[in-house]
Design an enzyme around this catalytic site. Structure first.
Site, PDB file in Angstrom:
ATOM      1  N   SER A 158     -35.704   9.453  91.641  1.00 32.95           N
ATOM      2  CA  SER A 158     -34.446   9.141  92.793  1.00 32.95           C
ATOM      3  C   SER A 158     -35.286  10.392  93.494  1.00 32.95           C
ATOM      4  O   SER A 158     -34.923  11.474  94.275  1.00 32.95           O
ATOM      5  CB  SER A 158     -33.008   9.146  92.925  1.00 32.95           C
ATOM      6  OG  SER A 158     -32.641   8.588  92.210  1.00 32.95           O
ATOM      7  N   ARG A 197     -30.129   7.592  82.815  1.00 32.41           N
ATOM      8  CA  ARG A 197     -29.433   7.081  81.890  1.00 32.41           C
ATOM      9  C   ARG A 197     -30.999   6.118  81.264  1.00 32.41           C
ATOM     10  O   ARG A 197     -31.290   6.055  81.903  1.00 32.41           O
ATOM     11  CB  ARG A 197     -28.398   5.828  82.954  1.00 32.41           C
ATOM     12  CG  ARG A 197     -26.751   5.606  83.510  1.00 32.41           C
ATOM     13  CD  ARG A 197     -26.062   4.895  84.420  1.00 32.41           C
ATOM     14  NE  ARG A 197     -26.187   6.028  85.289  1.00 32.41           N
ATOM     15  CZ  ARG A 197     -25.047   6.022  85.527  1.00 32.41           C
ATOM     16  NH1 ARG A 197     -23.817   5.553  85.185  1.00 32.41           N
ATOM     17  NH2 ARG A 197     -24.450   6.755  86.859  1.00 32.41           N
ATOM     18  N   ASP A 201     -33.741   5.417  94.333  1.00 32.55           N
ATOM     19  CA  ASP A 201     -32.142   4.785  93.675  1.00 32.55           C
ATOM     20  C   ASP A 201     -31.901   4.773  94.838  1.00 32.55           C
ATOM     21  O   ASP A 201     -30.828   3.200  94.577  1.00 32.55           O
ATOM     22  CB  ASP A 201     -31.512   6.337  92.954  1.00 32.55           C
ATOM     23  CG  ASP A 201     -31.674   7.102  94.104  1.00 32.55           C
ATOM     24  OD1 ASP A 201     -30.011   8.527  93.994  1.00 32.55           O
ATOM     25  OD2 ASP A 201     -31.841   7.270  95.694  1.00 32.55           O
TER      26      ASP A 201
HETATM   27  C1  0WK Z   1     -25.682   5.962  90.855  1.00 36.91           C
HETATM   28  C2  0WK Z   1     -27.586   5.752  90.377  1.00 36.91           C
HETATM   29  C3  0WK Z   1     -28.284   6.469  90.316  1.00 36.91           C
HETATM   30  C4  0WK Z   1     -28.388   7.448  91.503  1.00 36.91           C
HETATM   31  C5  0WK Z   1     -26.383   8.302  91.576  1.00 36.91           C
HETATM   32  C6  0WK Z   1     -26.334   9.545  92.841  1.00 36.91           C
HETATM   33  O1  0WK Z   1     -27.052   5.107  89.325  1.00 36.91           O
HETATM   34  O2  0WK Z   1     -29.726   6.499  90.695  1.00 36.91           O
HETATM   35  O3  0WK Z   1     -29.025   8.449  91.335  1.00 36.91           O
HETATM   36  O4  0WK Z   1     -25.568   7.098  91.801  1.00 36.91           O
HETATM   37  O5  0WK Z   1     -25.140   9.373  92.983  1.00 36.91           O
HETATM   38  P1  0WK Z   1     -24.894  11.239  92.281  1.00 36.91           P
HETATM   39  O6  0WK Z   1     -25.032  10.440  90.980  1.00 36.91           O
HETATM   40  O7  0WK Z   1     -26.354  11.643  92.785  1.00 36.91           O
HETATM   41  O8  0WK Z   1     -23.713  11.724  93.022  1.00 36.91           O
END
Ligand code: 0WK
Ligand code: 0WK
Ligand code: BGC
Length: 885
Positions: A603, A539, A625
């Protein structure tokens, strides 16, 4: 020749007149399709009442659960005995089932007459008689030296709570044995058989003859999910969705329901269709007021119905010149075999003459035609009513499957269906007319329900064996509280290793300083760009922060895809792609070329010397993150000092006291530590709970030996663990008939999102099958149940392990503060925590169990870590400006 035609014309006319006469007289026995559709609707309502917990006690159609949960799947094998009581004869069978993949089986049978004194005597005599017949059968077939499992077909309404139990609700048909009603017939049979020392039989299952018939036919045709008996009695069973069977625990899969439709109408629901003949017959039966539907259909009663009609027509002078014979006055004098004989296509009329003569009735030609037509009307009504109720069951099956059109098979048995010359054809025709959107195959059970009973016993055996193997495969995933406490303690040890200077270098939990020393205090303000890379989505955000009275954060963001080749390409390609996305975003926001401070949520484990030492853009801050998430939530709740990501990856950060962070100068205040706990166990400290499936996943991953804890807890890997287990269970023949599909061999095909879907609402099973179909896996109900169970075991362990890790963090925070009881907030983000139906609850419960002195609030980060990154950038910018002054 003309004479012959004249004669034939005369006869046809004669016949038509007689037929019309009888049609008029018995018009209320002739049921139009509208009436049959109405009966169908009434029966559908009765089925729902029978299935409902509150309505079942007063329902007439009892819808009895049979605990038969699946159809034969070809893996049944072994040698079984089957005893079949309840039809016109007692049948004993020896059934050999071979799992040679060719569905082959061998059946030896012997039929025994059922003396009246036995079927209308007392229970002890009845079970003794059964034991005698079995002993005789085993003698005849040289089986007395064998210990054999027995399947008992007992064709009467029985309440069951398990396969090998059946409490008789009431006798039907020509049975009326004292001292058996409301007792468990399986234990009565077992007790009797134990007295017969010459035979060694183990009663493993009790089934109704409809169920035995469905299973017998299901062995040859896997579409067979309905069993129908039209014989001495009548009844039907079918495979119902567990979620509709209130009387049995569980929503998954299907179970065979013995409808006991013979009692349909016992509450008056069919009184508008019952005739004076039906009422008279019922009054003269062994069980008046009971089994009213059966008494309009089954072979035990049709002959008597015909007799009562002929008797009344004769008394009214419509037959035999009004001369009634003693035979016609005698109950039971006309039997089904007579009715069938009279309806024979060619020799029907001559048979009629012969039979009526034997009944001392001097039948005229007219009489014979009329009597034959009475038989036709009576047996036609039977087939029509049977068809209406069957159509109701087929419609329910189709609706359960949410299909517009359904193909299915009905397994059938019973003397009336098998021996009556027209019955089968009539039944098929009417059913197909009543349910045009069902392609119904009617499959006659050639070997009787005994084979089916053996199948049920074999399935019971197989399910028991399967259960043991599945439990063995999943047992390592069920972690006890002690084991979880051990994991928590080990995590704590590793946290300490990561903080200590002398052990930090070799620590597997890196405990990376982030240089974020405070959570937001509301003074942050300004416009910031933020990048959020590392989760499911990349994003780019524009974040406007206001402070003071109008304190608020406004965010605009755009999600950009990161192609796999970029994810696994060079750093240069990655950052070029990122810069391109920023440019696109600024243009999209109409602020092309704007120069804004940027916070970068990156992250991945990064060793930082300061908050921004990585890029030459006007990047003010690089944050993990977890840190971004903590800050985002900290803006709303100052008590939020921990950030948790349970998503593609798994990680946590928390505010640690500077005095405990030995690799960073200074002892005052706090700094956020990015634990990178994904590496926990890379030193083998949790190998005791790592399963062979975890090792498979690790060896097949991009970074074998690394991130072991993450590989047991995060979305990137859970699906893969499930796939490994499914492969193993399939190899053991416990799933998908032992067939491993090409797609199941594909790494990463079983995405973690499937777990969330599969473990979601009550409709899981249908979804499971759809998902498995998408994966090219043709699954049975049982397969779907097992897949769901595997998903549950893997995701539960992941949540528990995550909880154990977090419990170590909050306990450390409590000790840091030196308080007896800690109140703290954890900011959480990640698709696994957000979307999985149970993960967050299990995680919270585990933390509560393992850190009882900590009152932990879990705060879902609505805005993602981008907001947090912007807040950190704002803090850094503010501190930087102060530094400039
Ligand atoms: C949303 C956060 C982002 C993080 C993600 C982790 O904004 O920084 O890395 O959650 O969740 P995922 O998309 O890996 O399930
Ligand atoms: C044959 C089946 C038996 C069932 C019978 C019913 O093997 O289980 O009870 O059909 O037909 P009937 O003998 O009552 O005509
Ligand atoms: C019994 C059923 C049985 C049917 C066919 C009925 O009278 O109640 O249990 O399935 O006859 O034999």
């Amino acid at each position: 020749m003309f004479a012959v035609h004249l004669l034939a014309f005369h006869f046809t006319k004669l016949k038509e007149d007689q037929i019309k006469k009888v049609d008029r007289y018995l018009y209320h026995l002739r049921l139009s399709d509208d009436v049959l559709l109405d009966v169908m609707t009434r029966f559908q309502a009765e089925m729902v009442r029978g299935l409902g917990r509150d309505t079942n006690p007063t329902a007439t159609v009892k819808m009895l659960p049979t605990f038969v949960r699946s159809l034969p799947d070809g893996s049944e094998k072994g040698e079984f005995l089957a005893a079949d009581l309840g039809g016109s004869q007692f049948r004993a069978h020896q059934v050999k089932v071979f799992d040679d993949g060719k569905q082959s089986s061998q059946l030896e049978s012997k039929f025994y007459h059922l003396p009246k004194e036995v079927i209308q005597g007392n229970g002890a005599e009845l079970f003794d008689y059964v034991a005698h017949c079995l002993s005789d059968f085993m003698e005849t077939n040289n089986l007395k030296h064998k210990k054999l499992p027995l399947g008992f077909t007992f064709s009467f309404p029985c309440k069951q709570t398990k396969l090998d139990e059946g409490v008789l609700l009431g006798w039907t048909k020509h049975f009326k044995v004292r001292g058996v009603q409301d007792t468990d017939v399986v234990s009565s049979l077992r007790k009797t058989l134990q007295k017969h020392k010459d035979i060694d039989v183990d009663v493993l299952a009790l089934v109704n003859d409809t169920v035995g018939t469905m299973m017998t036919c299901g062995y040859d045709d896997p579409r067979c999910e309905v069993g129908l008996i039209v014989g001495t009695g009548t009844n039907a069973c079918y495979m119902e969705e567990m979620r509709h069977i209130d009387l049995v625990e569980g929503d998954e899969g299907r179970m065979c329901i013995n409808t006991e439709w013979g009692a349909f109408g016992d509450d008056g629901a069919l009184d508008d269709l019952r005739t004076e003949f039906d009422r008279e017959l019922d009054l003269g039966s062994l069980n008046p007021g009971k089994q009213l539907f059966e008494k309009m259909i089954s072979s035990l009663y049709l002959g008597e119905l015909v007799r009562l009609i002929l008797l009344k027509m004769t008394k009214e002078g419509l037959l035999f010149n009004g001369k009634v014979s003693t035979a016609l006055l005698t109950k039971g004098k006309i039997e089904m075999k007579h009715v069938s004989a009279m309806e024979k296509y060619k020799e029907g009329l001559s048979n009629t003459k012969e039979i009526l003569t034997e009944l001392n009735l001097c039948p005229s030609e007219d009489d014979c035609i009329a009597v034959q037509h009475v038989c036709t009307i009576v047996s036609f009504r039977s087939a029509n009513l049977c068809a209406a109720a069957l159509a109701a069951i087929l419609t329910r099956l189709r609706e359960n499957k949410k299909l517009l059109r359904m193909r299915t098979t009905v397994g059938i048995d019973g003397g009336l269906y098998k021996t009556h010359p027209q019955y089968a054809k009539r039944l098929h025709k009417v059913v197909r007319r009543l349910v045009p959107n069902c392609d119904v195959r009617f499959l006659l059970s050639v070997s009787g329900s005994g084979k089916g009973a053996a199948m049920v016993t074999a399935v019971a055996y197989r399910l028991a064996a399967q259960r043991r193997k599945i439990d063995a495969a999943l047992a390592p995933f069920s972690l006890s509280l002690d084991t979880l406490r051990e994991v928590k303690n080990k995590m704590r040890t590793e946290l300490e290793y990561g903080l200590k200077r002398e052990t930090q270098a070799s620590a597997t939990v890196k405990m990376l300083p982030t240089y974020v020393c405070g959570t937001p205090d509301g003074t942050e303000k300004g416009k910031f760009l933020a990048l959020d890379l590392g989760g499911t989505n990349f994003r780019v955000l524009l974040v406007k922060i206001r402070s003071g009275r109008r304190r608020s954060v406004q965010m605009y963001n755009k999600i950009f895809a990161i192609p796999l080749e970029i994810m696994q390409g060079t750093g240069e390609e990655l950052f070029d792609h990122i810069v391109q996305c920023i440019a696109d975003f600024l243009e999209y926001m109409g602020i092309k070329g704007a120069r804004l401070p940027l916070g970068f949520t990156f992250s991945f484990p990064c060793r930082q010397a300061s908050i921004d030492k990585e890029f030459d853009l006007d990047i003010v801050a690089v944050v993990n993150d977890t840190v971004g998430t903590m800050m985002t939530c900290g803006y709303e709740d100052p008590n939020c000092e921990i950030g948790l990501i349970a998503g593609t990856g798994s990680n946590v950060c928390y505010m640690e006291d500077m005095k405990n962070i030995e690799i960073v100068e200074g002892n005052e205040g706090k700094m956020c530590i990015n634990t990178e706990w994904g590496g926990f166990g890379d030193n083998g400290c949790i190998d005791n709970i790592r399963t062979k499936y975890d090792k498979e996943v690790d060896e097949g991953s991009l970074n074998p030996g690394k991130q072991r804890y993450e590989k047991m807890t995060s979305g990137m890997y859970l699906g893969e663990i499930v796939r490994q287990i499914l492969i193993d269970l399939t190899k053991q023949g416990l799933l998908f008939r032992g067939q491993i599909s090409e797609s199941l061999r594909k790494r990463g095909i079983f995405e973690t999102k499937f777990l969330s879907q599969i473990e979601s609402d009550r409709l899981a099973l249908l979804q499971v099958r759809r998902i498995l179909q998408q994966l090219g896996l043709d699954s049975t109900c049982d397969d779907s149940i097992i897949v769901k169970e595997v998903c549950g075991a893997v995701s539960k362990r992941a949540a528990q392990l995550c909880g154990a890790g977090l419990a170590a963090i909050v306990e450390k925070k409590r000790e840091n503060r030196g308080v007896e009881h800690l109140q703290i907030t954890v900011g959480v983000d990640g698709t696994l925590y957000k979307l999985h139906p149970h993960f967050s609850r299990v995680l919270r419960e585990t933390v509560k169990e393992l850190a009882p002195q900590c009152d932990v609030t879990f705060m879902l980060s609505e805005d993602g870590s981008g907001k947090g990154a912007a807040l950190i950038t704002a803090v850094a910018k503010r501190l930087h400006n102060i530094g400039q002054k």
